[in-house]
Write a protein that holds these residues in place. Sequence first.
Motif, PDB file in Angstrom:
ATOM      1  N   ILE A 160       4.951  12.430  -4.919  1.00  0.00           N
ATOM      2  CA  ILE A 160       4.782  11.279  -3.926  1.00  0.00           C
ATOM      3  C   ILE A 160       3.853  10.284  -4.009  1.00  0.00           C
ATOM      4  N   THR A 161       2.846  10.841  -4.469  1.00  0.00           N
ATOM      5  CA  THR A 161       1.754   9.657  -4.776  1.00  0.00           C
ATOM      6  C   THR A 161       2.225   8.895  -5.792  1.00  0.00           C
ATOM      7  N   GLY A 162       2.585   9.118  -6.822  1.00  0.00           N
ATOM      8  CA  GLY A 162       3.262   8.321  -7.964  1.00  0.00           C
ATOM      9  C   GLY A 162       4.414   7.414  -7.531  1.00  0.00           C
ATOM     10  N   PHE A 163       5.143   8.171  -6.751  1.00  0.00           N
ATOM     11  CA  PHE A 163       6.357   7.418  -6.225  1.00  0.00           C
ATOM     12  C   PHE A 163       5.935   6.322  -5.161  1.00  0.00           C
ATOM     13  N   LEU A 164       4.808   6.424  -4.429  1.00  0.00           N
ATOM     14  CA  LEU A 164       4.427   5.408  -3.577  1.00  0.00           C
ATOM     15  C   LEU A 164       3.758   4.187  -4.356  1.00  0.00           C
ATOM     16  N   LEU A 165       2.989   4.617  -5.607  1.00  0.00           N
ATOM     17  CA  LEU A 165       2.502   3.322  -6.373  1.00  0.00           C
ATOM     18  C   LEU A 165       3.746   2.528  -7.071  1.00  0.00           C
ATOM     19  N   TYR A 166       4.822   3.416  -7.378  1.00  0.00           N
ATOM     20  CA  TYR A 166       5.946   2.696  -7.891  1.00  0.00           C
ATOM     21  C   TYR A 166       6.516   1.664  -6.923  1.00  0.00           C
ATOM     22  N   VAL A 167       6.637   2.396  -5.559  1.00  0.00           N
ATOM     23  CA  VAL A 167       7.246   1.612  -4.526  1.00  0.00           C
ATOM     24  C   VAL A 167       6.547   0.354  -4.151  1.00  0.00           C
ATOM     25  N   SER A 168       5.165   0.339  -4.202  1.00  0.00           N
ATOM     26  CA  SER A 168       4.421  -0.942  -4.092  1.00  0.00           C
ATOM     27  C   SER A 168       4.682  -2.001  -5.275  1.00  0.00           C
ATOM     28  N   LEU A 169       5.163  -1.385  -6.558  1.00  0.00           N
ATOM     29  CA  LEU A 169       5.466  -2.269  -7.533  1.00  0.00           C
ATOM     30  C   LEU A 169       6.639  -2.770  -7.377  1.00  0.00           C
ATOM     31  N   PHE A 170       7.529  -2.034  -6.634  1.00  0.00           N
ATOM     32  CA  PHE A 170       9.110  -2.206  -6.432  1.00  0.00           C
ATOM     33  C   PHE A 170       9.080  -3.658  -5.194  1.00  0.00           C
ATOM     34  N   TYR A 171       8.329  -3.315  -4.365  1.00  0.00           N
ATOM     35  CA  TYR A 171       8.571  -4.494  -3.307  1.00  0.00           C
ATOM     36  C   TYR A 171       7.569  -5.626  -3.449  1.00  0.00           C
ATOM     37  N   GLU A 172       6.551  -5.562  -4.483  1.00  0.00           N
ATOM     38  CA  GLU A 172       5.580  -6.658  -4.647  1.00  0.00           C
ATOM     39  C   GLU A 172       6.565  -7.884  -5.124  1.00  0.00           C
ATOM     40  N   PRO A 173       7.343  -7.526  -6.350  1.00  0.00           N
ATOM     41  CA  PRO A 173       8.059  -8.907  -6.807  1.00  0.00           C
ATOM     42  C   PRO A 173       8.955  -9.288  -5.687  1.00  0.00           C
ATOM     43  N   ILE A 174       9.697  -8.367  -4.702  1.00  0.00           N
ATOM     44  CA  ILE A 174      10.586  -8.759  -3.668  1.00  0.00           C
ATOM     45  C   ILE A 174       9.963  -9.783  -2.915  1.00  0.00           C
ATOM     46  N   MET A 175       8.722  -9.342  -2.321  1.00  0.00           N
ATOM     47  CA  MET A 175       7.962 -10.323  -1.399  1.00  0.00           C
ATOM     48  C   MET A 175       7.482 -11.653  -2.200  1.00  0.00           C
ATOM     49  N   GLY A 176       7.453 -11.390  -3.500  1.00  0.00           N
ATOM     50  CA  GLY A 176       7.038 -12.693  -4.104  1.00  0.00           C
ATOM     51  C   GLY A 176       8.300 -13.545  -4.367  1.00  0.00           C
ATOM     52  N   LEU A 177       9.483 -12.953  -4.447  1.00  0.00           N
ATOM     53  CA  LEU A 177      10.802 -13.673  -4.422  1.00  0.00           C
ATOM     54  C   LEU A 177      10.739 -14.498  -3.053  1.00  0.00           C
ATOM     55  N   ASN A 178      10.506 -13.720  -1.898  1.00  0.00           N
ATOM     56  CA  ASN A 178      10.505 -14.184  -0.677  1.00  0.00           C
ATOM     57  C   ASN A 178       9.799 -15.629  -0.597  1.00  0.00           C
ATOM     58  N   LYS A 179       8.714 -15.407  -0.966  1.00  0.00           N
ATOM     59  CA  LYS A 179       7.893 -16.680  -0.932  1.00  0.00           C
ATOM     60  C   LYS A 179       8.268 -17.699  -2.055  1.00  0.00           C
TER      61      LYS A 179
END
Length: 470
Positions: A160-179
């Motif tokens: 779960i801990t590793g998964f959460l780290l990857y989730v942050s990496l997953f949504y970070e570029p999505i929010m970057g694409l948003n901006k």
Amino acid sequence: MSRAVNDTASFEALIAHVIPEALVGLLTVAGVFVMLFRINARLALFTLVPIPFIILGFVGYNRVVRPLFRHAQSRLGDLNAVLQDNISGMREIQVFAQEDRELESVARRVMGYSTSVTRAVSTSACFHGAIDFFAGLGTVFVVLFGGLMALKGQVSIADITGFLLYVSLFYEPIMGLNKLNESLQQALASSDRYFEVLDREPDIEDAPGAAELGRVKGRITYEGVSFDYDGTPVLSNINLDIRPGEMIALVGPTGVGKTTMANLIPRFYDPTEGRVLIDGVDLRTVTTASLHRNVSMVLQDVFLFNGTVAENIAYGSPGATREQIVAAATAAGADEFIREMPQGYDTPIGERGVRLSGGQKQRLAIARALLYDAPVLILDEATSAVDTETEAKIASALEHLTEGRTTIVIAHRLSTIRRADRIIVLDEGEIVEQGTHEQLMAVGGLYAKLVNADANETGGRVAAAFAPGR
């Protein structure tokens, strides 16, 4: 101008920044998604729950925000146009004491642009917040469902801990694409306006298979030529044959089509009916570039470029030597005042020749046309801003230079008209008289009436009735 400068600058952001960063973001999302599935496929599916809402947010953003940015760019274009007018017409604004009025006009457009940008940016911010909210739900779902799965022993705390780290990496570029999408919509709105200009078809195009026109002798023929502006007749059934080397003067009341008739020769327009020929060749069957190499023009509204005197004279003849430039200036009666300038022929004249008088600008334009040395010369009120003394200086030079060159003159000065081999009198878009000055005066028609009326009022100028035609 706004489309060529501001809109292309925004379009540059699309190519230099938006596209590369978007590609990097998409590749990052795809790579991280693969890792999420490898860790735990079920949790990866929970991570994807907000994606449809994010996609809908992007679609709605593009449909709503892009027109707002387009409107803002349009308002910026209006503002730039008013500022350009105010700078160019600064003297007129001061003379007529309209500073306050123009200040209010600029202020209205500034506020209009500011309001448009504010509306676009604020709407964009609302979409940004909504998309970021949905992106944050992905992390919430992972914590919620991951915790439940951990309590049931279906997944380890480490996963779960590793998964959460990857989730942050997953949504970070999505929010970057948003901006990034805001810059994308600005760039696309600008590109829409820019491509409207690029996609516009020119009024005059070369016909398929158009031939190259060599140096012509200068015979110009109008065969049944009619022309209208947006349905308003200007010329009607013009039939005229101009011999090579002949000097023709076009005269007549305002708006009878003198300038229009001359502008048909370089093919700025095509006739509505009939055709114009040069050396027996229909102008529509030759390339416009080769046609323009055979025609020199000095227009009513002289345009000079922001450069030196010599550069402006040699604009149409970039390979001209200094001796040729000086000879052309001398022939046009410009050499004397040029040599009195601080740097002579190398003196900068400012934008549109702002540092020169009206007469000086017209003499430079005459010199430029003479140096171009085309077999057909069109002078549209070319001496209107030249005083009588200066006109006398260039009269003999013009007579010499027009030898062997077909010359069409539109003028209101009697001294210029009298030198013509033939005078064409236009009235209501038709040729009503033609002949020499003496012949037309003897006939006692329209030409004689206008000349006599002018002589009584001004002592030698053809008056307002002979003002520049359309």
